[in-house]
Design a protein around this motif. Structure first.
Motif, PDB file in Angstrom:
ATOM      1  N   PRO A 262     -10.744  56.035  89.313  1.00  0.00           N
ATOM      2  CA  PRO A 262     -11.423  57.337  89.351  1.00  0.00           C
ATOM      3  C   PRO A 262     -12.934  57.184  89.285  1.00  0.00           C
ATOM      4  CG  PRO A 262     -10.483  56.948  87.186  1.00  0.00           C
ATOM      5  CD  PRO A 262     -10.011  55.825  88.062  1.00  0.00           C
TER       6      PRO A 262
ATOM      7  N   THR B  94     -12.778  61.732  83.686  1.00  0.00           N
ATOM      8  CA  THR B  94     -11.518  62.420  83.976  1.00  0.00           C
ATOM      9  C   THR B  94     -10.947  62.991  82.688  1.00  0.00           C
ATOM     10  OG1 THR B  94     -10.264  60.354  83.714  1.00  0.00           O
ATOM     11  CG2 THR B  94     -11.022  60.924  85.928  1.00  0.00           C
TER      12      THR B  94
ATOM     13  N   SER C  83      -4.022  63.691  83.574  1.00  0.00           N
ATOM     14  CA  SER C  83      -3.481  63.385  84.893  1.00  0.00           C
ATOM     15  C   SER C  83      -2.504  64.464  85.321  1.00  0.00           C
ATOM     16  CB  SER C  83      -2.786  62.018  84.898  1.00  0.00           C
ATOM     17  OG  SER C  83      -1.694  62.012  83.988  1.00  0.00           O
TER      18      SER C  83
ATOM     19  N   GLU D  65       0.989  64.900  87.898  1.00  0.00           N
ATOM     20  CA  GLU D  65       2.010  64.305  88.762  1.00  0.00           C
ATOM     21  C   GLU D  65       2.463  65.348  89.779  1.00  0.00           C
ATOM     22  OE1 GLU D  65       5.129  62.895  86.291  1.00  0.00           O
ATOM     23  OE2 GLU D  65       3.778  61.831  84.933  1.00  0.00           O
TER      24      GLU D  65
ATOM     25  N   ALA E 182      -4.872  58.972  92.421  1.00  0.00           N
ATOM     26  CA  ALA E 182      -4.898  57.617  91.862  1.00  0.00           C
ATOM     27  C   ALA E 182      -3.825  56.729  92.457  1.00  0.00           C
ATOM     28  CB  ALA E 182      -4.732  57.673  90.342  1.00  0.00           C
TER      29      ALA E 182
ATOM     30  N   VAL F 233       0.140  60.600  91.679  1.00  0.00           N
ATOM     31  CA  VAL F 233      -0.509  60.890  90.410  1.00  0.00           C
ATOM     32  C   VAL F 233      -1.998  61.047  90.681  1.00  0.00           C
ATOM     33  CG1 VAL F 233      -1.102  60.021  88.127  1.00  0.00           C
ATOM     34  CG2 VAL F 233       1.183  59.638  89.036  1.00  0.00           C
ATOM     35  N   SER F 234      -2.592  62.099  90.156  1.00  0.00           N
ATOM     36  CA  SER F 234      -4.032  62.311  90.267  1.00  0.00           C
ATOM     37  C   SER F 234      -4.656  62.351  88.883  1.00  0.00           C
ATOM     38  CB  SER F 234      -4.343  63.618  91.005  1.00  0.00           C
ATOM     39  OG  SER F 234      -4.023  63.523  92.375  1.00  0.00           O
ATOM     40  N   GLN F 235      -5.861  61.788  88.782  1.00  0.00           N
ATOM     41  CA  GLN F 235      -6.651  61.905  87.563  1.00  0.00           C
ATOM     42  C   GLN F 235      -7.500  63.169  87.683  1.00  0.00           C
ATOM     43  OE1 GLN F 235      -6.604  59.769  84.850  1.00  0.00           O
ATOM     44  NE2 GLN F 235      -4.886  58.775  85.860  1.00  0.00           N
ATOM     45  N   LEU F 236      -7.328  64.107  86.778  1.00  0.00           N
ATOM     46  CA  LEU F 236      -8.032  65.380  86.855  1.00  0.00           C
ATOM     47  C   LEU F 236      -9.488  65.209  86.440  1.00  0.00           C
ATOM     48  CD1 LEU F 236      -5.326  67.773  85.404  1.00  0.00           C
ATOM     49  CD2 LEU F 236      -5.786  67.198  87.786  1.00  0.00           C
TER      50      LEU F 236
ATOM     51  N   ASP G 140      -8.471  57.888  79.454  1.00  0.00           N
ATOM     52  CA  ASP G 140      -7.122  57.763  78.920  1.00  0.00           C
ATOM     53  C   ASP G 140      -7.171  57.369  77.449  1.00  0.00           C
ATOM     54  OD1 ASP G 140      -5.948  58.348  81.374  1.00  0.00           O
ATOM     55  OD2 ASP G 140      -6.081  56.259  82.028  1.00  0.00           O
TER      56      ASP G 140
ATOM     57  N   GLN H  86       2.658  61.112  78.919  1.00  0.00           N
ATOM     58  CA  GLN H  86       2.129  60.668  80.202  1.00  0.00           C
ATOM     59  C   GLN H  86       2.960  59.522  80.745  1.00  0.00           C
ATOM     60  OE1 GLN H  86      -2.031  59.654  80.120  1.00  0.00           O
ATOM     61  NE2 GLN H  86      -1.906  58.434  81.983  1.00  0.00           N
TER      62      GLN H  86
END
Length: 951
Positions: A139, A143, A146, A148, A167, A199-202, A596, A691
């Motif tokens: 990323p 962030t 995440s 999904e 991601a 999966v995306s990292q917000l 994270d 997660q």
């Protein structure tokens, strides 16, 4: 010599030329219109490409100028903005109810397919550089958690819709590429029905973090994302500068521009304006538009203020149709704005009035599909959009913790930021909306200063519970001053002596003493010079006394010498307070964590007190100092590698804030079927807290067999062993799970099957029957059936041979199983052997059906001789497609696998090779071959009878 052409011939030639031209034009027009007539729609047809404004795809979505869908599943490298959307504006793609894809996600999101960086005035272009997809993607910036998601396409696509920032992605077999702006593209179209998981990292969008972001942009970002065409009208920059004049940060400026567009422009699909500077046209000449206009205008306005921004495309959330499931339609094709914040990254802003857009979508769905639209979508930072409603932050001016006073006569008091101990704030005093200068400001009964021409003073906030702010109109006026003594007949009507700065004292009856005459005012040891000229007097205050006791006058000669002096004693009743307010002092810092929160990972902590960034604050981890906050209020903190609770705290003077995090353990779960059996499929899930973890290795009995996908799961086969020890490791942590009793369960199943077979077989034997007698009875019955049913007889005879072969094969298989348990044979070799046996049996049955009542194979197409004998031999060999093997290979298989007598096999094979390849006489070897075949048949019959007795 040339002859002159007759006029009639010339006319005919012109007619022919005109006809040819008409035919050509008709052909061109037909090429444009035929696809239209075939589809009953202009969308996606050649004629659509020559229409002004947006192009269309096959489903009706506006396109991007390269022949692909606008903001949709195949965005092009350039796109126009505005224009008529077809012969009928009502057909614009945003009203199209065709489903483009269905998505399951853990929360609502915009589904981004790309962005554009170069504004051309009429539209947008983007860089085409791409890199091969190499997961997981790192990323950019900060962030916050995440998301999904799982996308199932209903239309062909080359772009994969994802939440920002993607991601990891799985489910795409074709080559996947990553564009410069972080979008995912497939080099080959993904077909309808394709499902991908990701999966995306917000992106971090906490308002305090965004307000505290640096304004130090890199040269590359600044040059690329503040670009505007050279011919952009100056009024865009001038108007925007006035609009954001009072905004202190790029975030506040972005919200101001966003909210101005929402409030001043209406949402409508009927807009069709085009120009060489469409942003300027929309800002100054249009009253309504759709998303393209809004996003282009906001991007251009921010760029005019040197704030990096870009034009993003994709889809809005879609319509909820189930638990966390959304149908995303053509009407959801959309464009919005992404603003860049150093160290934070690209953050989504929504200038299009989301409440109006969702109301229109709801009306279309209700009218065309009779569906209610219970929408909830993200907007700008901290916002939620619903039909007819936007919840979340308002205009930044309303968010500044400015306190209005209880006022008289139109006086107002406000602060430019939250009052935090140790910080410097500005107090602004206005009267009827205008700056109030020369007003004395007091805080908690202490004099601060007199307001300047802008009506402001600055001061450092003390460590107090609250600020009691008062404003005094300071001065000694004629009605309040008793003149007890005059000097040389000079009367002073008014004297204004507020602390600080230069002020005036004017008396209408003041008599001029000529050049060089002065008046000196004394007040408790502090002095000020009153230089008199004509009827005016200027007071230059040198100290900060708040009450005037005496006024002294002195006369100077031309050389500045004091020739005489007098004093006037005044009686002052004090000052009159015109406004006051009470403002709380805030000490509690809010901590925002980006990254994270996992053992051993590094997170970024941002400390703010409402809208005030806390710099140079001490940062501690479980009471131990680990750093200090920088100019943006941020500090990087590396978390311990052990699981459990940790506390991050920030302290700066009287300001304090803390946050407790739970560092979760790595968790591994294994799900199997109803019964754990060898070679069956099991599913492993790896997670930390709530997660799921993608890319985690899954190790079974010391061998890595897979990695988890985007959803944190993967499938693997249970080994042929009693126990499967499943392990994984990630973030410096490890987890394990065991699956017990695999072989034992297989034995129980096999025993149950044998018992199920043995019971009826035992009952039959108790009645004096054997497999042979049962087969003879069946053959006898079938032999009485007429000729057309001869195939049944063949099946029975073939079945007899198959039964004997199964008996032999069962013994061989058991040997293989025990060898596998001892490790001398692998599970793969056992599986291959079993498949080869089943294939050979199917082929033997087919040969039996083809051979007639006597069971002779037709594969060799001979009735006598060595070839017939060879065909009979092959019927006893369990090899699929024997024609692909050499006689030596077939002999080895017959002896080693089928347990046929070695001497007899060698005799048959040797004779066949001598006759077929050596041209030896057949009759000299035929008798020997037939005896060998009889030996083989006898052994097979004996084995059959032995099996029957054993049963």
């Amino acid at each position: 010599m040339a002859t002159e052409e007759h006029p009639e011939a010339t006319g005919r030639r012109r007619v022919r030329i005109a006809l040819v031209v008409c035919c050509v034009l008709a052909a061109v027009l037909a090429a444009l219109l035929v696809p239209t007539l075939a589809s009953d729609d202009l969308a996606g047809t050649p004629i659509d490409t020559v229409l002004p404004g947006e192009r269309f795809d096959e489903t009706g979505s506006g396109a991007t100028g390269s022949g692909s869908s606008f903001g949709a599943l195949d965005p092009g490298d350039q796109t126009g903005v505005g224009g008529d959307t077809g012969f009928d504006n009502e057909t614009f793609g945003s009203n199209d109810t065709e489903v483009h894809f269905v998505v399951e996600s853990s929360e609502p999101s915009y589904w981004r397919t790309g962005s554009y960086d170069t504004y051309t005035g009429t539209g947008w272009e983007r860089d085409t550089d791409t890199d091969a997809y190499d997961p997981p993607l790192s990323p950019v910036g900060l962030t916050d958690g995440s998301l999904e998601f799982e996308v199932t396409f209903a239309e062909p696509a080359t772009a994969v819709p994802t939440a920002w920032q993607p991601a990891q992605l799985s489910g795409v077999d074709s080559d996947l590429m990553v564009t410069e702006d972080g979008a995912l593209r497939s080099e080959r179209p993904l077909q309808p029905g394709t499902t991908v998981t990701g999966v995306s990292q917000l992106q971090e969008n906490d308002i305090g973090v965004l307000r505290s972001a640096s304004e130090s942009y890199s040269d590359d970002v600044f040059e690329q994302y503040t670009q505007l065409p050279d011919d952009t009208p100056d009024r865009v920059e001038e108007f925007t500068a006035d609009l954001v004049e009072d905004d202190d940060t790029p975030y506040d400026a972005a919200v101001t521009v966003q909210n101005w567009l929402r409030s001043e422009k209406d949402y409508s699909l009927q807009a069709d304006e085009q120009s060489d500077s469409i942003a300027d046209t929309f800002i100054f000449e249009m009253d309504e538009g759709y998303c393209e206009y809004f996003a282009t205008a906001m991007t251009a306005m921010l760029r005019s203020q040197d704030i990096p921004a870009r034009y993003a495309v994709g889809y809005t959330t879609g319509q909820p149709v189930g638990d966390s499931t959304y149908e995303v339609r053509g009407m959801n094709a959309h464009s919005w704005v992404e603003v860049y914040f150093p160290d934070v990254g690209w953050v989504q802003f929504e200038p299009t009035p989301g409440d109006s857009r969702l109301e229109m979508e709801s009306a279309v769905l209700d009218e065309e599909l009779d569906e209610d639209h219970d929408a909830l979508e993200p907007g700008g930072p901290g916002e939620q959009l619903q039909p007819g409603n936007i919840t979340g932050p308002d205009d930044p001016a309303d968010e500044d913790d400015e306190e209005d006073s209880d006022t008289d006569e139109g006086f107002d008091i406000s602060l430019n930021q939250t009052a935090v101990p140790g910080t410097t704030v500005e107090i602004t005093v206005t009267e009827d909306g205008e700056p109030a200068s020369s007003m004395l400001v007091t805080v908690n009964d202490e004099d601060v200063a007199v307001t300047d021409s802008d009506g402001t003073v600055t001061f450092t906030v003390p460590d107090a519970a609250e600020l009691d702010i008062g404003v005094t109109e300071w001065g000694l006026w004629e009605d309040d001053v008793e003149i007890v003594e005059e000097w040389n007949g000079t009367r002073l009507d008014a004297v204004s002596i507020p602390p600080g700065g230069q002020h005036h004292a004017v008396g209408s009856d003041t008599q001029s003493e000529g050049a060089g005459s002065t008046a000196q005012l004394g007040s408790g040891g502090s002095t000020a010079q009153l230089e008199r000229a004509g009827s005016a007097a200027q007071l230059e205050r040198s100290a900060s006394a708040t009450q005037l006791d005496r006024v002294g006058f002195a006369t100077l000669d031309d050389n500045g010498a004091n020739t005489s002096s007098e004093s006037v004693e005044l009686e002052a009743p004090g000052s009159e307070e015109r406004a006051n307010t009470t403002v709380p002092v805030e000490r509690e810092a809010t901590l925002t964590t980006s990254g994270d929160v996992l053992p051993g990972e590094t997170i970024t902590v941002t400390a703010v007190v409402q809208d005030v960034t806390i710099t140079d604050a001490v940062v501690t981890l479980d009471g131990e100092q680990v750093g200090t906050t920088d100019e943006n209020g941020r500090a990087n903190v590396t978390l311990p590698e052990e699981t459990g609770n940790v506390t991050v705290a920030v302290e700066w003077g009287a300001v304090f804030g803390e946050q407790t995090h739970t560092l979760p353990a790595l968790e591994l779960s294994v799900e199997t079927g109803l019964l754990e059996l060898p070679l069956t499929t099991a599913t492993a899930t790896v997670s930390t807290g709530e997660q799921n973890v993608s890319g985690a290795p899954v190790v079974v009995n010391g061998e890595q067999v897979a990695r988890t996908g985007a959803d944190g799961t993967t499938e693997f086969r249970l080994p042929l062993s009693e126990t499967a020890a499943v392990e994984t490791s990630m973030y410096g942590l490890s987890a394990h799970e065991s699956v017990e009793g695999i072989v034992r369960n297989a034995g129980v199943v096999a025993g149950g099957v044998l018992l199920f077979v043995a019971v009826p077989v035992g009952l039959v034997y108790r009645r004096g029957h054997t497999p042979g007698t049962l087969l003879d009875a069946i053959r006898s019955g079938i032999s009485r059936i007429p000729g057309p049913q001869r195939a049944l007889v063949v099946m029975v005879r073939g079945g007899g041979r198959a039964l004997r072969t199964v008996s032999r094969r069962l013994r061989t298989t058991l040997v293989y199983v025990f060898d596998t348990l001892r490790g001398t044979v692998t599970a793969g070799e056992l599986r291959v052997s079993f498949l080869a046996w089943t294939h050979s049996k199917r082929r033997a049955v087919r040969r039996a059906f083809a051979g007639g009542v006597d069971g002779q194979s037709q594969a060799t197409d001979v009735e006598t001789g060595i070839r017939r004998a060879w065909a009979q031999f092959l019927s006893h060999v369990s090899v699929n497609n024997p024609e692909r093997h050499t006689p030596a290979e077939l002999a080895s298989h017959a002896i080693d696998v089928d347990n046929l007598p070695a001497d007899a096999v060698e005799t048959v094979v040797a004779a066949f090779r001598e006759v077929e390849y050596g041209a030896r006489p057949e009759h000299e070897r035929l008798a020997r071959v037939e005896r060998a075949l009889e030996h083989i048949s006898t052994q097979l019959d004996n084995e059959h009878e032995t099996d029957g007795e054993g049963a």
